[in-house]
Design an enzyme around this catalytic site. Structure first.
Site, mmCIF file in Angstrom:
data_model
loop_
_atom_site.group_PDB
_atom_site.id
_atom_site.type_symbol
_atom_site.label_atom_id
_atom_site.label_comp_id
_atom_site.label_asym_id
_atom_site.label_seq_id
_atom_site.Cartn_x
_atom_site.Cartn_y
_atom_site.Cartn_z
ATOM 1 N N GLU A 165 0.845 -1.188 0.000
ATOM 2 C CA GLU A 165 0.000 0.000 0.000
ATOM 3 C C GLU A 165 0.882 1.240 0.000
ATOM 4 O OE1 GLU A 165 -3.463 2.224 2.721
ATOM 5 O OE2 GLU A 165 -2.640 0.278 3.341
ATOM 6 N N ASP A 167 -6.408 9.024 9.643
ATOM 7 C CA ASP A 167 -5.087 8.579 10.065
ATOM 8 C C ASP A 167 -4.733 9.128 11.440
ATOM 9 O OD1 ASP A 167 -4.261 7.052 7.775
ATOM 10 O OD2 ASP A 167 -4.167 8.947 6.679
#
Length: 271
Positions: free
Chosen positions: A54, A65
């Site tokens: 990724e 995040d």
């Protein structure tokens, strides 16, 4: 249950083949542009036994995040990282033998438009796409143009997702289904959330696509436990914390090999 051959592109075929051979899947994450030679991490990941990688495009407002990935993204932005520069870096890579999956926020997709964005990914050798802030009921345009460009969009499912919506997410996902282990942001945790087992079980009832479990997996023991429920794991914050602390590609290779070994041990366990 979804037809296992329905619209299976290169990423899904790759992951299915490895899963069906009994392998636990490992997808490490790197924030693109974090260091001058950041693509060396991709080579190290592949050498450590990653099954997919990724690649996160740095974004100024990463709502999903946690602190570690936020810091990594800001560091990359401070170095001048941009979508075009990242894709140019990827275009110059030799074949790593594993699929690259870009993750980003929808604002970056909209900047050039979904069609041009996905075509640019394909030209750079990317096979998959994760857009965590795009809900399934708004994903129709992107998933359509992504598939037309040969990009496989993987959608996210969380512990709070109702079963009917899980079925819709699984139906529209390509490549794999990304199971989010906790309600919260990315980041290292001391234990795998209890909700992970229930979520992956509910996803398996509606699809045969590979299921990768992420958010909080950072140790071999957690990877081993996650493999008991999912087909594999996504490891992001634990990787990026080490990068932020100065770890080089060889250091990350050694770390990921401990996760690879743990996944392989769990696969070898008698059932």
């Amino acid at each position: 249950m979804t037809n296992p051959t329905l619209a299976a592109g290169a990423v899904e075929r790759h992951l299915r083949a490895r899963r069906d051979a009994g392998r636990g899947l490992l997808m490490p994450y790197v924030t693109a542009g974090i260091t001058p030679g950041w693509t060396d991490y991709l080579r190290a990941f592949a050498a450590a036994g990653a099954d997919a990688i990724e690649v996160g495009l740095p974004f100024s407002d990463p709502t999903l995040d946690g602190v570690t990935i936020q810091q990594a993204g800001q560091a990359a932005l401070d170095r001048g990282a941009s979508t075009r520069r990242v894709l140019a870096d990827l275009s110059g890579l030799p074949d790593l033998g594993v699929p690259l999956v870009v993750s980003t926020y929808y604002n970056l997709v909209l900047h050039d438009g979904p069609r041009e964005f996905c075509e640019a990914l394909r030209r750079a050798g990317v096979g998959g796409l994760i857009v965590p802030d795009l809900p399934v009921h708004e994903a129709g345009e992107l998933t359509g143009v992504a598939e037309a460009a040969g990009i496989e969009p993987a959608l996210l499912a969380s512990p709070s997702t109702p079963q009917a919506r899980l079925a819709e997410i699984a139906h529209h996902s390509r490549g794999f289904v990304y199971a989010v282990s906790v309600m919260g942001t990315t980041g290292e945790r001391t234990a795998l959330a209890a909700s992970a087992a229930e979520l992956t079980g509910r996803i398996r009832r509606v699809t045969d696509r590979p299921v990768l479990l992420g958010f909080g997996i950072s140790t071999p023991d957690q990877a081993r436990e996650a493999r008991r429920h999912a087909d594999g794991v996504v490891v992001g914050a634990a990787v990026m914390r080490r990068v932020l602390d100065g770890a080089g590609p060889d250091d990350l290779k050694s770390f990921l090999m401990t996760l690879r070994q743990a996944l392989d041990q769990e696969c070898d366990r008698p059932r």
